[in-house]
Design a protein around this motif. Structure first.
Motif, PDB file in Angstrom:
ATOM      1  N   ARG A 121       0.760  -1.197   0.110  1.00 28.04           N
ATOM      2  CA  ARG A 121      -0.065  -0.102  -0.021  1.00 28.04           C
ATOM      3  C   ARG A 121       0.852   1.091   0.150  1.00 28.04           C
ATOM      4  NH1 ARG A 121      -5.427  -1.324   0.969  1.00 28.04           N
ATOM      5  NH2 ARG A 121      -5.675  -3.304   0.027  1.00 28.04           N
ATOM      6  N   GLY A 122       2.290   1.027   0.252  1.00 26.33           N
ATOM      7  CA  GLY A 122       3.024   2.370   0.041  1.00 26.33           C
ATOM      8  C   GLY A 122       2.780   3.288   1.219  1.00 26.33           C
ATOM      9  N   ALA A 123       2.454   2.682   2.229  1.00 25.10           N
ATOM     10  CA  ALA A 123       1.883   3.397   3.788  1.00 25.10           C
ATOM     11  C   ALA A 123       3.307   3.781   4.186  1.00 25.10           C
ATOM     12  CB  ALA A 123       1.191   2.747   4.521  1.00 25.10           C
ATOM     13  N   SER A 124       3.150   5.069   5.027  1.00 30.26           N
ATOM     14  CA  SER A 124       4.431   5.145   5.989  1.00 30.26           C
ATOM     15  C   SER A 124       4.601   4.365   7.057  1.00 30.26           C
ATOM     16  CB  SER A 124       4.249   6.705   6.514  1.00 30.26           C
ATOM     17  OG  SER A 124       3.046   6.771   7.233  1.00 30.26           O
ATOM     18  N   ARG A 125       5.562   4.444   7.831  1.00 33.78           N
ATOM     19  CA  ARG A 125       5.622   3.316   8.880  1.00 33.78           C
ATOM     20  C   ARG A 125       4.700   3.814   9.870  1.00 33.78           C
ATOM     21  NH1 ARG A 125      11.863   2.538  11.228  1.00 33.78           N
ATOM     22  NH2 ARG A 125      12.003   1.935   8.889  1.00 33.78           N
ATOM     23  N   ARG A 126       4.418   5.081  10.417  1.00 33.48           N
ATOM     24  CA  ARG A 126       3.444   5.350  11.274  1.00 33.48           C
ATOM     25  C   ARG A 126       1.935   4.646  10.796  1.00 33.48           C
ATOM     26  NH1 ARG A 126       2.038  11.443  13.454  1.00 33.48           N
ATOM     27  NH2 ARG A 126       0.552  10.909  15.071  1.00 33.48           N
ATOM     28  N   GLN A 127       1.756   4.776   9.537  1.00 33.04           N
ATOM     29  CA  GLN A 127       0.392   4.583   9.047  1.00 33.04           C
ATOM     30  C   GLN A 127       0.332   2.985   9.181  1.00 33.04           C
ATOM     31  OE1 GLN A 127       0.606   6.373   5.080  1.00 33.04           O
ATOM     32  NE2 GLN A 127      -0.849   7.888   5.664  1.00 33.04           N
ATOM     33  N   ALA A 128       1.452   2.557   8.607  1.00 35.56           N
ATOM     34  CA  ALA A 128       1.437   0.827   8.949  1.00 35.56           C
ATOM     35  C   ALA A 128       1.270   0.489  10.286  1.00 35.56           C
ATOM     36  CB  ALA A 128       2.672   0.298   8.291  1.00 35.56           C
ATOM     37  N   ARG A 129       2.046   0.987  11.254  1.00 38.64           N
ATOM     38  CA  ARG A 129       1.738   0.570  12.466  1.00 38.64           C
ATOM     39  C   ARG A 129       0.228   0.781  13.048  1.00 38.64           C
ATOM     40  NH1 ARG A 129       5.044  -0.153  17.060  1.00 38.64           N
ATOM     41  NH2 ARG A 129       3.977   0.594  19.053  1.00 38.64           N
ATOM     42  N   GLN A 130      -0.138   2.000  12.713  1.00 35.13           N
ATOM     43  CA  GLN A 130      -1.721   1.993  13.074  1.00 35.13           C
ATOM     44  C   GLN A 130      -2.632   0.980  12.615  1.00 35.13           C
ATOM     45  OE1 GLN A 130      -2.733   4.271  15.544  1.00 35.13           O
ATOM     46  NE2 GLN A 130      -4.656   2.858  15.167  1.00 35.13           N
ATOM     47  N   ARG A 131      -2.191   0.694  11.185  1.00 37.68           N
ATOM     48  CA  ARG A 131      -3.075  -0.352  10.573  1.00 37.68           C
ATOM     49  C   ARG A 131      -2.860  -1.681  11.297  1.00 37.68           C
ATOM     50  NH1 ARG A 131      -7.709  -2.099   8.064  1.00 37.68           N
ATOM     51  NH2 ARG A 131      -7.016  -3.672   6.367  1.00 37.68           N
ATOM     52  N   ALA A 132      -1.590  -1.927  11.815  1.00 36.61           N
ATOM     53  CA  ALA A 132      -1.315  -3.199  12.578  1.00 36.61           C
ATOM     54  C   ALA A 132      -2.310  -3.265  14.118  1.00 36.61           C
ATOM     55  CB  ALA A 132       0.198  -3.382  12.728  1.00 36.61           C
ATOM     56  N   VAL A 133      -2.214  -2.218  14.407  1.00 35.08           N
ATOM     57  CA  VAL A 133      -3.092  -2.045  15.826  1.00 35.08           C
ATOM     58  C   VAL A 133      -4.388  -2.121  15.415  1.00 35.08           C
ATOM     59  CG1 VAL A 133      -3.827  -0.370  17.644  1.00 35.08           C
ATOM     60  CG2 VAL A 133      -1.461  -0.394  16.667  1.00 35.08           C
ATOM     61  N   ASP A 134      -5.204  -1.671  14.604  1.00 38.41           N
ATOM     62  CA  ASP A 134      -6.532  -1.910  14.329  1.00 38.41           C
ATOM     63  C   ASP A 134      -6.864  -3.322  13.897  1.00 38.41           C
ATOM     64  OD1 ASP A 134      -6.756   0.654  14.401  1.00 38.41           O
ATOM     65  OD2 ASP A 134      -6.734   1.457  12.161  1.00 38.41           O
ATOM     66  N   LEU A 135      -5.570  -4.058  13.097  1.00 40.30           N
ATOM     67  CA  LEU A 135      -5.916  -5.390  12.727  1.00 40.30           C
ATOM     68  C   LEU A 135      -5.969  -6.443  13.968  1.00 40.30           C
ATOM     69  CD1 LEU A 135      -3.778  -5.389   9.420  1.00 40.30           C
ATOM     70  CD2 LEU A 135      -6.344  -5.967   9.515  1.00 40.30           C
ATOM     71  N   LEU A 136      -5.049  -6.212  14.930  1.00 41.07           N
ATOM     72  CA  LEU A 136      -4.991  -6.912  16.093  1.00 41.07           C
ATOM     73  C   LEU A 136      -6.249  -6.703  17.110  1.00 41.07           C
ATOM     74  CD1 LEU A 136      -1.314  -6.630  17.373  1.00 41.07           C
ATOM     75  CD2 LEU A 136      -2.258  -8.391  16.045  1.00 41.07           C
ATOM     76  N   ASP A 137      -6.804  -5.379  16.849  1.00 42.35           N
ATOM     77  CA  ASP A 137      -8.087  -5.077  17.566  1.00 42.35           C
ATOM     78  C   ASP A 137      -9.111  -5.761  16.935  1.00 42.35           C
ATOM     79  OD1 ASP A 137      -7.294  -3.348  19.767  1.00 42.35           O
ATOM     80  OD2 ASP A 137      -7.577  -1.755  18.392  1.00 42.35           O
ATOM     81  N   LEU A 138      -9.124  -5.908  15.616  1.00 45.56           N
ATOM     82  CA  LEU A 138     -10.106  -6.870  14.893  1.00 45.56           C
ATOM     83  C   LEU A 138     -10.216  -8.041  15.262  1.00 45.56           C
ATOM     84  CD1 LEU A 138     -12.288  -6.216  12.496  1.00 45.56           C
ATOM     85  CD2 LEU A 138     -10.520  -6.727  10.903  1.00 45.56           C
ATOM     86  N   VAL A 139      -9.195  -8.772  15.365  1.00 45.20           N
ATOM     87  CA  VAL A 139      -9.165 -10.098  15.686  1.00 45.20           C
ATOM     88  C   VAL A 139      -8.954 -10.616  17.094  1.00 45.20           C
ATOM     89  CG1 VAL A 139      -7.738 -10.669  13.448  1.00 45.20           C
ATOM     90  CG2 VAL A 139      -6.639 -10.216  15.387  1.00 45.20           C
TER      91      VAL A 139
END
Length: 361
Positions: A121-139
Motif C-alpha cells: 500500500r506504500g504506507a508510511s511506517r506510522r500509518q502501517a503501525r496504526q493499521r497493525a493495531v487496528d487489525l489486532l483489535d479486529l481479531v
C-alpha cells in the motif's frame, strides 16, 4: 460474480519413486464473498491445491500445470513471479496451518504485519503501525498497541493464529485461503478462531476457501463443500445437501466416521478401511475402489467422471459408477445399487448437520 475459477488444474512432483500426481484435474469456482470448504483425508491434495493457487510450491520438484487459475480475470499461472508478488498478501492471502512456523521468530508481530502494508500500500511506517493495531483489535487481541512489540513466542497458539489472520487481512484481500487453521488448537480456541474468521469475512465480503479434514468446521462455516480424494474432487454440493444426501461412498464414509453429539445413544464410529492409493501408481478405475464396500468390476476397469446427479439439486455432482447407475447410467446391470445404498444409509449419515467445533450441543 466468479472471483476464482480453477480449470482442470494439475500439480505433480518429480521424486525418486516416480511422478506424484498430487492434484489431478481439479476444477471449481468461488464467488466474491462466498465460503467454500475443501475436505478430505490428509494427503488428498487439499493443501497442494491452495499452494498451487498461490504459486508457493518450489519448482522443481513441483510442476504446476497444465490448467488455469483465473483470479479476478487473469490467469495466475501465466504471470511472472514479480507480478505474483503484487497479488500475494494484497489481493489474495493465505493463513497457514502452523502459526509458529509461518511467523518469523526474530521479528516482532508489529513488524511482520506492518511490512505487508508498507510493501503493498506504500504506507508510511506510522500509518502501517496504526493499521497493525487496528487489525489486532479486529481479531480480538487485547492491548493491541502494547503487543505490537512482542515476538511470536510470547503469544499462545490461539493468539498466534489470530495474528496470522490479522496479517492475512492487512490489505483487505478479496480471497483468503485458510489451511487447517484449527489443527492443534483446543475446541474452545477453535470456536473463537472460527467466529473471528466468520465475522471478518462477512463484514469485509471476503471470499474464503477453508481447507480442513474437520467436517464439524465444514458444517458450521461453509456454503459449499468439495470432497477431495487422491488428488481429485469426488463430490461437489452445497454444504446442506452434502450432509443430508451424500452421493459418493467416500463422502458417506467420512460422515459415518464423525462422532454424533446430537444423539442420545451414541453410535459406533465406522472408519474407512484401507489406505489411499499410491499417487505414483494410480489405478486405472475408480481411485476409491479398493476401499469401497460397493465395488463392482466396472469400478476397477474404468474411471468415473464427475457428473451432475439426477433427481438431486443442481450443482450436486459425484464421481461414482454406482451413483451414475442410479441416475440411469446403466453400467451396473444386475446390481441393485439403490437398495444397497438405502440399507447402508438407513440412518442418515449426518443429518442434522454437526455443530461447529467448540460449540455447545
Amino acid at each position: 460474480m466468479t472471483l476464482l475459477d480453477i480449470r482442470d488444474l494439475h500439480t505433480t512432483f518429480r521424486t525418486r519413486g516416480g511422478i506424484v500426481r498430487a492434484v489431478d484435474g481439479v476444477s471449481f469456482q468461488v464467488a466474491a464473498g462466498e465460503t467454500l470448504g475443501l475436505a478430505g483425508e490428509s494427503g488428498c491434495g487439499k493443501s497442494v491445491t491452495a499452494l498451487s493457487i498461490m504459486r508457493l510450491l518450489p519448482t522443481p520438484p513441483a510442476t504446476i500445470g497444465p490448467g488455469e487459475v483465473i483470479f479476478d480475470g487473469q490467469d495466475l499461472l501465466n504471470l511472472k513471479e514479480s507480478e505474483m508478488r503484487r497479488i500475494r498478501g494484497n489481493q489474495m492471502a493465505m493463513v497457514f496451518q502452523d502459526p509458529m512456523t509461518s511467523l518469523n521468530p526474530v521479528l516482532t508481530i508489529g513488524q511482520q504485519i506492518a511490512e505487508t502494508v508498507e510493501t503493498h500500500r506504500g504506507a508510511s511506517r506510522r500509518q502501517a503501525r496504526q493499521r497493525a493495531v487496528d487489525l489486532l483489535d479486529l481479531v480480538g487481541i487485547p492491548s493491541a498497541e502494547r503487543r505490537l512489540s512482542d515476538y511470536p513466542h510470547q503469544f499462545s497458539g490461539g493468539m498466534r493464529q489470530r495474528v496470522t489472520i490479522a496479517a492475512a487481512l492487512a490489505c483487505d484481500p478479496k480471497l483468503i485461503l485458510a489451511d487447517e487453521i484449527t489443527t492443534a488448537l483446543d475446541v474452545t480456541i477453535q470456536a473463537q478462531i472460527l467466529d473471528v474468521l466468520r465475522n471478518i469475512t462477512a463484514e469485509l465480503n471476503t471470499a474464503l476457501v477453508l481447507i480442513t479434514h474437520d467436517l464439524g468446521v465444514v458444517a458450521g462455516m461453509t456454503q459449499k463443500v468439495h470432497i477431495m480424494y487422491a488428488g481429485q474432487i469426488v463430490e461437489k454440493a452445497s454444504t446442506k445437501e452434502l450432509f443430508a444426501n451424500p452421493q459418493m461412498p467416500y463422502s458417506w464414509g467420512l460422515l459415518r466416521s464423525v462422532p454424533r453429539l446430537d444423539q442420545s445413544r451414541p453410535t459406533q464410529l465406522e472408519p474407512i478401511q484401507g489406505s489411499p492409493p499410491d499417487l505414483t501408481r494410480l489405478p486405472v478405475g475408480c481411485r476409491f475402489e479398493a476401499r469401497c464396500r460397493f465395488s463392482r468390476p466396472i469400478c476397477r476397469e474404468k474411471a468415473p467422471d464427475l457428473i451432475q446427479i439426477e433427481d438431486s439439486v443442481p450443482g450436486h455432482m459425484a464421481r461414482c459408477w454406482g451413483t451414475q447407475q442410479v441416475s440411469g447410467g446403466g453400467w451396473l446391470r444386475g446390481f441393485d445399487w439403490r437398495t444397497k445404498w438405502s440399507e447402508a444409509t438407513a440412518e442418515s449419515p449426518m443429518s442434522p448437520a454437526p455443530r461447529p467445533a467448540g460449540t455447545a450441543s
